[in-house]
Design an enzyme around this catalytic site. Structure first.
Site, PDB file in Angstrom:
ATOM      1  N   GLU A 304       0.901  -1.102   0.329  1.00  0.00           N
ATOM      2  CA  GLU A 304       0.154   0.083   0.307  1.00  0.00           C
ATOM      3  C   GLU A 304       1.367   1.217  -0.112  1.00  0.00           C
ATOM      4  O   GLU A 304       1.645   1.265   0.859  1.00  0.00           O
ATOM      5  CB  GLU A 304      -1.277  -0.209   1.029  1.00  0.00           C
ATOM      6  N   GLY A 438       3.632   1.158  11.152  1.00  0.00           N
ATOM      7  CA  GLY A 438       3.089   1.207  12.040  1.00  0.00           C
ATOM      8  C   GLY A 438       2.553  -0.174  12.243  1.00  0.00           C
ATOM      9  O   GLY A 438       3.045  -0.814  12.746  1.00  0.00           O
ATOM     10  N   GLU A 474      -6.023  -2.430  12.950  1.00  0.00           N
ATOM     11  CA  GLU A 474      -5.904  -2.924  11.397  1.00  0.00           C
ATOM     12  C   GLU A 474      -6.724  -3.967  11.517  1.00  0.00           C
ATOM     13  O   GLU A 474      -7.373  -4.725  10.255  1.00  0.00           O
ATOM     14  CB  GLU A 474      -4.630  -4.028  11.710  1.00  0.00           C
TER      15      GLU A 474
END
Length: 1035
Positions: A304, A438, A474
């Protein structure tokens, strides 16, 4: 994707015609006006984005008329076409090849002056030629062919302008986004990485459907050496094809002599080789040192937003969803992981193993594909039929239990909350030793930094809060982003805003003891600070370049997106209204792509209250324009008047815009101010409006618990009434409301609407404050001013402000314990107040920190420093050269990643210039300090006086190296720019920053973060000019 690896509370649209973009990047020498129009197909009107045309207002380039072999009966039209072509040429003859048919051999120059008659004839000739050219050019509905303008152009006013491929052939596409004529259905992907040599080979088989008639297939590929390409149409035979490449847009293309027809199916097979990336995107290699000092290598992915194309040829846009079957060839001493469970492993005769994974049971966007090749260990459990595992390097396996327990609880929560079960058979969470973001929400294979997944057995609640927050974020993406995906990166907030919102909402239910409400509150304040700048952007913003895609990963997409969802939820007339709406949204669009309007429409569809306003009408004002409103309150008798305007902090005098918002204004008053039942709602849709209130009301507090994304100015009388009320009884308002008053008054001071006298008047109550959120907000605001003064070398004021801060918080500092503390809010308060005290060299704080460090060293690390105090202790220790060296050695040997990171922050706080330079160079090279930690090193250094000057020089000297390591426009680059410039406040500094970034041109000058940096410096300069006098008088 989670960009933030800790609980720290710390993109301008430039739309251009896509054809013009191709000119700026790599222009063809000429464009063929005389070519046969059948060379490029005419596409049906139902696919309007399939072809881009050059507008008449832009330059028209002419490609080599007559450069191809022509039949004898075409010679006449060639010569006439040349004459026509010459009039359109817009290039200097010095740029043309000497062999060009347009290069005229001039006779030897003489000094004789042409006669007047000759000049008149020449001028007339030129006028005739130009006039004829203009008439021909502006003829309506004309398509130029080799035979001239023979037929009307019913569809295409002009032929497309195409760039050149790497082989010199015309590339058949001229836009950033791919054509919609081909839809990938499935990928069969085989990869063979060589970790020892840092290379890999691959084969990608793409099955596709033809949606519209076309003579081309255009897809993405970057830094891939295509060695073989085969194409099969329907049940036909494979045939070799030529792959064209246009590197500026990372695009590949295959051209066909005959049209592919809508409804047909085809297969493209591409074999290729490439190098594993040495940055943090694409398919990259990494290494770490194990407990025995051995270097271990691994490979992982980060796709991404635009990097799947670096691992395999693909249609690398969110809308091109497909299924994936992945096979990876490895050495026996490694394991492989991918999105799906492993189907089988096969040993080859050469000693290698082929791992084949199950075909995905869902259609996925390419950016969600992932694979890891490493020597990792795992712990697992079954959660409602899903096998959940947490992976790490072998020696850190013991730090995975908390993450496993957390993901199990959160998976159950989301399954129930969304009423849609997680769709895959397994869910892996993997701690990557060298990982920039992260975390990343790859479907079924979520990758993390070690610091955001691994927790020691003696971890502090704050460390657990960090890990739980990232996991919750997430995991929410498995529904928001993976199951339902934004159509294009302009609506990134549909992924990230929702995941950010759900991370806080889920933890308030699953882990109430982590008390993430304060974290969410502080996050909303910081989002407002950024969104108040003119360089901000709308939540849903236009995105036309790769750099603009990267820049969308910022606090507007994440934090403002989450904030407006909170505001919407708080304004709806029922606790389950919002939940019903998002369940409707997920069910309606599961497996599909959406835009912002789809969300609002889903929420509106479940609205059962006829008296309530249309959600789409309300929320579009919050996503379609940048910034947020300032609501000004005034009272006259029993009438309250509210006026809204754009809260725009700018150094320009004219700050007025025509922006209006649909604002659900909430308020409480002195008769009832704490309980949720006290809250009243008034909708402000127009520039101003009024409502009634009893005359006996002493004061009003708007934006109850700061659930709305707006700032309030109460006027002089209103601020005085609220200040008096707090001075008499600090608990008359909720702690969120007290924190919001502090944030708002500092913001209004920065805007220039309120004098700093009034700020200090409100803070007169702060010595009685004991709650975490108001104290931490006040400390942050005062510390920002302190550092600005310090960097400006206003040392007298620095000394006085130091005394003011220590005086206001003296009793709170003295009451803090240095022992273990289990309450999260008390830890947050203690770490904030003691970090401030020690940074201001408060004597007792320094002594206590030194004592704890000495005990820690003497016990060889067995005497534990409380986790929330470690950064404070290590920072104090690092100010001694001897203790800095000791701390460095301890950093090298530390295995617990959270502790190791705090040691690094301590090291980076040194004011010793040799230490500063060594840390910067080592971090950039990845020698001793991982390059992923360079942004943390820079941001920590910039808090100190010596460090911020060295860091700024370092960034200037090493800019090219930085953008090799970190993508241009990425969150990392944004953060580095902010760190090194946000404390400048002089004209000389502004000039230096402006000069440097202007010199970068395409390497960064147009980034939104650069505009934000320049704007911030101007605002700092203005604030200092306005308030230095007040500070000298009052402090």
């Amino acid at each position: 994707m989670d960009l933030f690896e800790s609980n720290s509370t710390e993109r301008a649209n430039l739309p251009r015609n896509m054809i013009e973009n191709s000119m700026f990047e790599e222009e063809p020498d000429v464009v063929d006006l005389a070519k046969d129009s059948t060379a490029f197909p005419t596409f049906p009107a139902l696919d309007p984005d399939d072809v881009a045309y050059e507008p008449r207002s832009s330059r028209l380039l002419v490609r080599g008329l007559g450069e191809n072999d022509m039949e004898e009966d075409e010679e006449d039209c060639e010569s006439s076409a040349r004459l026509l072509g010459m009039s359109f040429m817009n290039r200097s003859s010095t740029n043309r090849s000497s062999s060009s048919p347009y290069t005229r051999q001039l006779p030897p120059r003489t000094c004789s002056r042409p006669s007047a008659r000759t000049m008149v004839v020449c001028v007339l000739f030129l006028v005739i030629v130009v006039s004829m050219s203009m008439v021909l050019y502006f003829l309506p509905g004309c398509t130029f062919t080799k035979a001239g303008c023979q037929k009307p152009n019913k569809v295409n006013p002009l032929e497309p302008v195409y760039p050149l491929s790497t082989n010199g052939e015309l590339f058949p596409w001229a836009q950033l986004r791919l054509p919609k004529s081909i839809q990938p259905l499935s990928y069969d992907l085989t990869l063979h990485p060589d970790l020892d040599n840092g290379t890999f080979t691959g084969q990608t088989v793409i099955s596709m459907a033809v949606r519209h008639n076309t003579k081309r297939i255009v897809l993405h590929g970057a830094n891939l050496n295509i060695t073989r390409a085969k194409f099969k149409l329907g049940d036909g035979q494979d045939s070799n094809v030529t792959v064209l490449e246009y590197k500026p847009r990372q695009q590949l293309a295959i051209k066909f002599p005959d049209e592919l027809k809508a409804g047909q199916y085809c297969v493209l097979t591409l074999e290729y080789s490439a190098n594993l990336s040495h940055t943090y995107d694409g398919f990259y290699n990494s290494s770490y040192t194990d407990k025995d000092g051995n270097i271990r290598v691994l490979a992982a992915t980060q796709f991404e937003p635009l990097s799947a194309r670096k691992a395999f040829p693909c249609f690398d846009e969110p809308t091109f969803k497909a299924t994936f079957l992945i096979k990876i060839i490895r050495k026996p001493n490694y394991i492989t992981l991918s999105n799906m469970p492993k189907a089988q492993s096969t040993s080859r005769s050469d000693g290698l193993t082929v791992d084949e994974f199950e075909k995905t049971t869902v259609n996925m966007s390419t950016y969600l594909v992932a694979f890891v090749i490493a020597d990792f260990r795992s712990v697992s459990k079954n959660v409602s039929g899903t096998v959940v595992s947490v992976y790490s390097v072998p020696e850190k396996k013991e730090h995975t239990e908390y993450a496993l327990d957390t993901v199990a609880k959160l998976l159950d929560f989301y399954n129930n909350f969304f009423e849609i079960k997680y769709p895959l058979a397994k869910l892996d969470l993997v701690a990557i030793p060298d990982f920039l973001a992260g975390a990343m929400e790859n479907w079924g294979l979520i990758t993390f930094r070690e610091t955001t997944l691994l927790v020691g057995k003696e971890a502090s609640p704050l460390e657990k809060q960090v890990v739980a927050s990232v996991i919750a974020h997430e995991l929410a993406h498995q529904w928001f982003g993976n199951l339902v995906t934004m159509e294009w990166w302009n609506d990134l907030w549909l992924n990230e805003g929702f995941a950010t919102y759900m991370q806080y909402m889920s933890l308030l239910t699953v882990y109430p003891q982590l008390d993430t409400g304060n974290l969410f509150l502080t996050m909303r304040f910081r989002a407002m600070d950024k969104d108040a700048l003119n360089s901000s952007h709308a939540v849903s913003a236009e995105v036309n370049t790769p750099e603009q895609v990267e820049e969308m990963f910022d606090s507007v997409s994440y934090e403002k997106g989450a904030s407006i969802l909170l505001m919407l939820n708080a304004s709806l007339p029922g606790e389950q209204q919002f939940r019903k709406g998002i369940i409707q949204y997920l069910n309606q669009f599961r497996g599909l792509n959406t835009d912002t309007d789809d969300l609002w429409n889903s929420l509106t569809q479940v609205e059962v209250s006829t008296h309530y306003q249309n959600i789409s009408e309300m929320m579009s004002s919050w996503t379609s324009q940048k910034g947020f409103p300032l609501v000004t309150l005034s009272r006259s008798g029993d009438q309250v008047t509210l006026v809204q305007e754009h809260f725009l902090i700018t150094s320009e005098n004219d700050t007025h815009t025509s922006s209006l918002w649909n604002i659900p204004v909430t308020y409480v008053n002195d008769s009832c101010s704490l309980a949720p039942e006290c809250r009243q709602v008034f909708t402000l849709k127009t520039k101003s409006d009024t409502f009634k209130l009893p005359k006996s009301t002493k004061w009003l507090k708007l934006n109850y618990r700061n659930t709305g994304f707006y700032i309030v100015d109460y006027g002089n009388d209103g601020w005085t009434d609220l200040t008096d009320a707090l001075y008499k009884n600090v608990s008359v308002l909720t702690h969120e409301d007290r924190a919001s008053l502090i944030h708002n008054i500092f913001a209004l001071s920065r805007l220039g609407r309120i004098s700093f006298y009034q700020v200090l008047n409100l803070l007169s109550y702060i010595s009685n404050e004991t709650e975490t959120s108001p104290v931490t907000e006040a400390l942050l605001q005062l510390s920002n001013i302190y550092r600005l003064l310090d960097k400006r070398q206003e040392f007298d004021l620095v000394s006085r402000l130091k005394s003011y801060i220590l005086g206001q918080f003296r009793s709170l500092i003295a009451s803090q314990s240095w022992e273990e503390e289990e309450n999260v809010l008390k830890q947050e308060l203690r770490s904030a107040i003691l970090e401030t005290a020690c940074s201001l060299n408060e004597e007792k704080c320094i002594q206590q920190a030194k004592s704890l460090f000495r005990q820690f060293v003497d016990s060889n690390g067995t005497t534990r420093i409380p986790g929330d105090l470690q950064r404070i202790v290590f920072t104090v220790a690092a100010q001694s050269d001897q203790d800095w060296e000791t701390l460095l050695q301890m950093h090298y040997s530390a295995t617990y990643v959270a502790e190791k990171q705090k040691m690094l922050q301590g090291l980076a706080s040194s004011q010793n210039t040799r230490h500063i330079v060594w840390l910067l160079k080592s971090s950039l090279k990845g020698e001793g300090i991982q390059t992923q930690d360079l942004p943390l090193v820079i941001s920590t250094m910039c808090r100190g006086f010596a460090g911020y000057l060295f860091a700024w020089n370092f960034v200037q000297d090493n800019w090219d190296h930085l953008i090799e390591k970190f993508p241009l426009g990425s969150f990392t680059i944004q953060g580095i720019i902010k760190s090194v410039t946000s404390q400048f406040s002089t004209q000389a500094q502004l000039n230096q920053v402006q000069t440097f970034f202007s010199s970068l041109k395409e390497h960064g000058s147009q980034m939104r973060s650069v505009q934000e940096a320049l704007e911030t410096i101007r605002l700092n300069q203005r604030w200092m000019d306005m308030n230095l006098g007040t500070l000298r008088k009052r402090l």
